[in-house]
Motif scaffolding. Sequence first.
Motif, PDB file in Angstrom:
ATOM      1  N   THR A 161       0.832  -1.199   0.000  1.00 50.06           N
ATOM      2  CA  THR A 161       0.000   0.000   0.000  1.00 50.06           C
ATOM      3  C   THR A 161       0.866   1.248   0.000  1.00 50.06           C
ATOM      4  O   THR A 161       0.634   2.194  -0.763  1.00 50.06           O
ATOM      5  CB  THR A 161      -0.932  -0.015   1.228  1.00 50.06           C
ATOM      6  OG1 THR A 161      -1.839  -1.119   1.116  1.00 50.06           O
ATOM      7  CG2 THR A 161      -1.716   1.279   1.349  1.00 50.06           C
ATOM      8  N   LYS A 162       1.886   1.266   0.861  1.00 52.25           N
ATOM      9  CA  LYS A 162       2.759   2.436   0.945  1.00 52.25           C
ATOM     10  C   LYS A 162       3.573   2.616  -0.337  1.00 52.25           C
ATOM     11  O   LYS A 162       3.717   3.733  -0.849  1.00 52.25           O
ATOM     12  CB  LYS A 162       3.671   2.316   2.164  1.00 52.25           C
ATOM     13  CG  LYS A 162       2.921   2.433   3.486  1.00 52.25           C
ATOM     14  CD  LYS A 162       3.868   2.418   4.664  1.00 52.25           C
ATOM     15  CE  LYS A 162       3.090   2.561   5.975  1.00 52.25           C
ATOM     16  NZ  LYS A 162       2.374   3.840   6.074  1.00 52.25           N
ATOM     17  N   ALA A 163       4.104   1.518  -0.873  1.00 50.73           N
ATOM     18  CA  ALA A 163       4.889   1.602  -2.104  1.00 50.73           C
ATOM     19  C   ALA A 163       4.029   2.100  -3.264  1.00 50.73           C
ATOM     20  O   ALA A 163       4.457   2.960  -4.054  1.00 50.73           O
ATOM     21  CB  ALA A 163       5.487   0.241  -2.424  1.00 50.73           C
ATOM     22  N   ALA A 164       2.818   1.561  -3.386  1.00 51.18           N
ATOM     23  CA  ALA A 164       1.927   1.972  -4.468  1.00 51.18           C
ATOM     24  C   ALA A 164       1.486   3.422  -4.305  1.00 51.18           C
ATOM     25  O   ALA A 164       1.361   4.160  -5.298  1.00 51.18           O
ATOM     26  CB  ALA A 164       0.709   1.053  -4.519  1.00 51.18           C
ATOM     27  N   ALA A 165       1.266   3.847  -3.072  1.00 49.76           N
ATOM     28  CA  ALA A 165       0.867   5.237  -2.828  1.00 49.76           C
ATOM     29  C   ALA A 165       1.942   6.209  -3.313  1.00 49.76           C
ATOM     30  O   ALA A 165       1.637   7.254  -3.907  1.00 49.76           O
ATOM     31  CB  ALA A 165       0.595   5.453  -1.346  1.00 49.76           C
ATOM     32  N   LEU A 166       3.207   5.860  -3.080  1.00 47.93           N
ATOM     33  CA  LEU A 166       4.303   6.711  -3.528  1.00 47.93           C
ATOM     34  C   LEU A 166       4.381   6.781  -5.053  1.00 47.93           C
ATOM     35  O   LEU A 166       4.642   7.830  -5.629  1.00 47.93           O
ATOM     36  CB  LEU A 166       5.627   6.195  -2.960  1.00 47.93           C
ATOM     37  CG  LEU A 166       5.799   6.283  -1.440  1.00 47.93           C
ATOM     38  CD1 LEU A 166       7.125   5.643  -1.025  1.00 47.93           C
ATOM     39  CD2 LEU A 166       5.730   7.733  -0.961  1.00 47.93           C
ATOM     40  N   GLN A 167       4.146   5.653  -5.716  1.00 43.88           N
ATOM     41  CA  GLN A 167       4.264   5.606  -7.169  1.00 43.88           C
ATOM     42  C   GLN A 167       3.052   6.195  -7.894  1.00 43.88           C
ATOM     43  O   GLN A 167       3.193   6.760  -8.982  1.00 43.88           O
ATOM     44  CB  GLN A 167       4.492   4.168  -7.625  1.00 43.88           C
ATOM     45  CG  GLN A 167       5.844   3.605  -7.191  1.00 43.88           C
ATOM     46  CD  GLN A 167       6.099   2.213  -7.750  1.00 43.88           C
ATOM     47  OE1 GLN A 167       5.534   1.827  -8.766  1.00 43.88           O
ATOM     48  NE2 GLN A 167       6.953   1.463  -7.074  1.00 43.88           N
ATOM     49  N   LEU A 168       1.874   6.060  -7.309  1.00 39.67           N
ATOM     50  CA  LEU A 168       0.651   6.449  -8.003  1.00 39.67           C
ATOM     51  C   LEU A 168       0.132   7.827  -7.611  1.00 39.67           C
ATOM     52  O   LEU A 168      -0.770   8.358  -8.272  1.00 39.67           O
ATOM     53  CB  LEU A 168      -0.443   5.396  -7.754  1.00 39.67           C
ATOM     54  CG  LEU A 168      -0.134   3.990  -8.288  1.00 39.67           C
ATOM     55  CD1 LEU A 168      -1.251   3.020  -7.912  1.00 39.67           C
ATOM     56  CD2 LEU A 168       0.062   4.008  -9.800  1.00 39.67           C
TER      57      LEU A 168
END
Length: 244
Positions: A161-168
């Motif tokens: 969730t955190k990784a995707a939030a940073l990328q998206l």
Amino acid sequence: MNRLDGKVAIVTGAAQGMGASHVRRFVEEGAKVVFTDINAEKGLELEKELGENSKFIKHDVTNAADWQVVVDSTIELFGAIDILVNNAGISMNVSLLDMTEEQYRKIVDINQVSVFLGMKTTAPSMIEAKKGSIVNISSMNGLVGGAVGYTDTKFAVRGMTKAAALQLGQHGIRVNSVHPGVIETPMISEGDAVEAIKEFSKHIPMRRIAKPEEVTNIVLFLASDEASYSTGSEFVIDGGLTAQ
């Protein structure tokens, strides 16, 4: 005004339990919802109950091709996807020493890989629209220890969730995780589990277990524009268990 007016959502693991609660509320709040599960009988019953603004698709969340069918069907039926709720998940009450590799990999595929596939397959529609909300259902055991396999994958959901939030984030897409504690579902409200859960609830600071609708309230908030600046965060609904 309905809080999800004009929005299109996908919700997995939603033929019954918490997922069905999310779908019902989303439709009530004005969304058009494609919901999926492996339990076609229950899924079709819910579709019939909710009417034309819902569509059930039988779906193996661990299968990339199935995911593409769900996304393509949603866009064809209702339009660009605004919301994804990765709700599907399982647990096994098996110890570390007794758990087989096959059992472990099954939990990983359903609880963890499915979340990756859901975000990867759904994100392009959201990127094109320059907006979207992804809600990943983790668990209080994504914050503290619990069963082997279940805990591991729920921590992974929190990290993804955190990784995707940073990328998206640059595309206007928000990604958050929800961490329920003990929730009142048929699984724990019948048979031998009733007394055990009743006893366990005495150790919850709020002295009760939650109803599915209480989790839905947080999922709805995150799916709506009310949570427009919340991303990469954990939203805990456990009656205070992890605060101890």
